[in-house]
Design a protein around this motif. Structure first.
Motif, PDB file in Angstrom:
ATOM      1  N   ARG A  98     -34.463  68.954  30.737  1.00 24.35           N
ATOM      2  CA  ARG A  98     -34.621  70.357  31.126  1.00 24.35           C
ATOM      3  C   ARG A  98     -33.315  71.146  31.045  1.00 24.35           C
ATOM      4  O   ARG A  98     -33.335  72.372  30.990  1.00 24.35           O
ATOM      5  N   ASN A  99     -32.175  70.446  31.069  1.00 24.86           N
ATOM      6  CA  ASN A  99     -30.860  71.095  31.017  1.00 24.86           C
ATOM      7  C   ASN A  99     -29.812  70.026  30.691  1.00 24.86           C
ATOM      8  O   ASN A  99     -30.136  68.829  30.652  1.00 24.86           O
ATOM      9  N   PRO A 100     -28.549  70.398  30.451  1.00 30.29           N
ATOM     10  CA  PRO A 100     -27.527  69.403  30.100  1.00 30.29           C
ATOM     11  C   PRO A 100     -27.357  68.307  31.157  1.00 30.29           C
ATOM     12  O   PRO A 100     -27.140  67.142  30.816  1.00 30.29           O
ATOM     13  N   SER A 101     -27.431  68.688  32.419  1.00 29.59           N
ATOM     14  CA  SER A 101     -27.293  67.693  33.480  1.00 29.59           C
ATOM     15  C   SER A 101     -28.422  66.673  33.425  1.00 29.59           C
ATOM     16  O   SER A 101     -28.202  65.463  33.579  1.00 29.59           O
ATOM     17  N   ASP A 102     -29.638  67.161  33.199  1.00 30.94           N
ATOM     18  CA  ASP A 102     -30.795  66.268  33.110  1.00 30.94           C
ATOM     19  C   ASP A 102     -30.682  65.365  31.881  1.00 30.94           C
ATOM     20  O   ASP A 102     -31.062  64.196  31.921  1.00 30.94           O
ATOM     21  N   LEU A 103     -30.136  65.911  30.788  1.00 30.40           N
ATOM     22  CA  LEU A 103     -29.932  65.103  29.581  1.00 30.40           C
ATOM     23  C   LEU A 103     -28.969  63.951  29.858  1.00 30.40           C
ATOM     24  O   LEU A 103     -29.227  62.801  29.468  1.00 30.40           O
ATOM     25  N   ALA A 104     -27.864  64.239  30.539  1.00 32.03           N
ATOM     26  CA  ALA A 104     -26.889  63.183  30.871  1.00 32.03           C
ATOM     27  C   ALA A 104     -27.526  62.141  31.787  1.00 32.03           C
ATOM     28  O   ALA A 104     -27.297  60.929  31.623  1.00 32.03           O
ATOM     29  N   ASN A 109     -29.944  56.759  32.550  1.00 27.63           N
ATOM     30  CA  ASN A 109     -31.128  56.054  33.041  1.00 27.63           C
ATOM     31  C   ASN A 109     -31.717  55.135  31.969  1.00 27.63           C
ATOM     32  O   ASN A 109     -32.056  53.981  32.246  1.00 27.63           O
ATOM     33  N   LEU A 110     -31.827  55.630  30.739  1.00 29.31           N
ATOM     34  CA  LEU A 110     -32.394  54.782  29.690  1.00 29.31           C
ATOM     35  C   LEU A 110     -31.447  53.628  29.362  1.00 29.31           C
ATOM     36  O   LEU A 110     -31.896  52.535  29.011  1.00 29.31           O
ATOM     37  N   ALA A 111     -30.126  53.862  29.470  1.00 30.62           N
ATOM     38  CA  ALA A 111     -29.176  52.779  29.226  1.00 30.62           C
ATOM     39  C   ALA A 111     -29.407  51.633  30.202  1.00 30.62           C
ATOM     40  O   ALA A 111     -29.443  50.459  29.807  1.00 30.62           O
ATOM     41  N   GLN A 112     -29.587  51.972  31.467  1.00 29.38           N
ATOM     42  CA  GLN A 112     -29.728  50.934  32.487  1.00 29.38           C
ATOM     43  C   GLN A 112     -31.127  50.314  32.504  1.00 29.38           C
ATOM     44  O   GLN A 112     -31.257  49.085  32.558  1.00 29.38           O
ATOM     45  N   HIS A 113     -32.153  51.161  32.460  1.00 29.20           N
ATOM     46  CA  HIS A 113     -33.510  50.658  32.698  1.00 29.20           C
ATOM     47  C   HIS A 113     -34.268  50.279  31.427  1.00 29.20           C
ATOM     48  O   HIS A 113     -35.137  49.400  31.473  1.00 29.20           O
ATOM     49  N   ARG A 114     -33.965  50.907  30.318  1.00 31.93           N
ATOM     50  CA  ARG A 114     -34.633  50.523  29.068  1.00 31.93           C
ATOM     51  C   ARG A 114     -33.879  49.417  28.331  1.00 31.93           C
ATOM     52  O   ARG A 114     -34.472  48.525  27.754  1.00 31.93           O
ATOM     53  N   PHE A 115     -32.537  49.527  28.344  1.00 35.90           N
ATOM     54  CA  PHE A 115     -31.746  48.603  27.538  1.00 35.90           C
ATOM     55  C   PHE A 115     -30.962  47.585  28.358  1.00 35.90           C
ATOM     56  O   PHE A 115     -30.291  46.721  27.791  1.00 35.90           O
ATOM     57  N   ILE A 122     -22.485  60.834  28.086  1.00 31.68           N
ATOM     58  CA  ILE A 122     -22.202  61.865  27.082  1.00 31.68           C
ATOM     59  C   ILE A 122     -20.843  62.453  27.435  1.00 31.68           C
ATOM     60  O   ILE A 122     -20.611  62.845  28.588  1.00 31.68           O
ATOM     61  N   ALA A 123     -19.947  62.522  26.467  1.00 33.63           N
ATOM     62  CA  ALA A 123     -18.615  63.078  26.687  1.00 33.63           C
ATOM     63  C   ALA A 123     -18.362  64.196  25.682  1.00 33.63           C
ATOM     64  O   ALA A 123     -18.886  64.172  24.570  1.00 33.63           O
ATOM     65  N   LEU A 124     -17.527  65.169  26.087  1.00 35.28           N
ATOM     66  CA  LEU A 124     -17.280  66.335  25.239  1.00 35.28           C
ATOM     67  C   LEU A 124     -15.819  66.754  25.339  1.00 35.28           C
ATOM     68  O   LEU A 124     -15.250  66.817  26.434  1.00 35.28           O
ATOM     69  N   GLU A 125     -15.214  67.040  24.165  1.00 39.01           N
ATOM     70  CA  GLU A 125     -13.876  67.627  24.153  1.00 39.01           C
ATOM     71  C   GLU A 125     -14.007  69.091  24.529  1.00 39.01           C
ATOM     72  O   GLU A 125     -14.707  69.861  23.869  1.00 39.01           O
ATOM     73  N   ALA A 132     -22.411  69.890  33.472  1.00 37.40           N
ATOM     74  CA  ALA A 132     -22.597  69.018  34.640  1.00 37.40           C
ATOM     75  C   ALA A 132     -23.130  67.648  34.213  1.00 37.40           C
ATOM     76  O   ALA A 132     -24.078  67.555  33.425  1.00 37.40           O
ATOM     77  N   GLY A 133     -22.496  66.608  34.716  1.00 37.74           N
ATOM     78  CA  GLY A 133     -22.924  65.248  34.406  1.00 37.74           C
ATOM     79  C   GLY A 133     -22.277  64.665  33.163  1.00 37.74           C
ATOM     80  O   GLY A 133     -22.419  63.470  32.891  1.00 37.74           O
TER      81      GLY A 133
END
Length: 227
Positions: A98-104, A109-115, A122-125, A132-133
């Protein structure tokens, strides 16, 4: 010892000579039980040498090798299918952000629970605050982490990337990282996954599935342009 005897002793014993000897001395092989055992042979009725045990042993060994290879291929296929299925499920989750925070949050969540990984980031210069997040990076840090401006991905352990994972960095023993390029003008970033297993990500692994997720993150993030 004369010269002719020395020549006979030094002459190599070839298959033809062995064949002639056995033809001239048929009882030699039949009556040598020790040699028969070593060759995996036995004498059947009628003084016929039975090659059955030796042949069956070779056939069995060949069958075992074939079965092992087939099992390895099947296990690899199942693992690939499972990874692709999990990745496709992850794509659906990311697209529902729904927003950048939710995306992060969904990436982690998928890293921990799916994989079954330690973290997803997610990191950004950015010269200011990141969304946020997201993790903030200074200009040029993506190139440093990936070990070069031409590299799009890096698999394995990179000490310079531990800071991406915050307090969970001490658990990370291997990483999968892919370069991100978002918005116009393009902003450099990273999609990074950390594993607690040193063999979770290794340099010889392909980065195709992680790169696919990175492209999904890029397209999803572009819904919310940075101001």
């Amino acid at each position: 010892m004369d010269g002719s005897q020395g020549s006979l002793e030094e002459a190599p014993l070839g298959p033809a000579a062995v064949r002639r000897f056995l033809a001239d001395n048929p009882a030699f092989l039949r009556e040598d039980d020790g040699l028969l055992d070593e060759l995996g042979l036995k004498v059947a009725a009628g003084n016929v040498v039975d090659f059955g045990p030796a042949v069956m042993a070779r056939v069995h060994a060949a069958h075992q090798r074939e079965a092992t290879q087939r099992q390895q291929v099947e296990e690899t296929a199942r693992a690939n299918f499972s990874a692709q299925a999990q990745t496709h499920g992850a794509v659906v989750d990311l697209l529902e952000s729904r927003n950048p925070s939710d995306l992060a949050r969904r990436v982690d969540n998928l890293a921990q629970h799916r994989f079954g990984l330690a973290a997803g980031v997610i990191a950004l210069e950015t010269g200011g605050l990141p969304p946020a997040g997201w993790r903030g990076l200074v200009e040029g840090q993506v190139d440093m982490i990936l070990d070069g401006p031409q590299r799009l991905a890096r698999m394995g352990f990179a000490p310079t990337a531990l800071g991406l994972f915050g307090e969970r960095g001490e658990r990370v023993r291997s990483m999968a990282m892919v370069r991100l390029a978002m918005w116009e003008p393009s902003r450099q970033g990273l999609l990074a996954f950390g594993s607690a297993d040193p063999e979770g990500f290794t340099p010889d692994m392909g980065a195709e599935l992680v790169a696919f997720l990175a492209r999904v993150v890029e397209r999803t993030a572009e819904r919310w342009p940075l101001l």
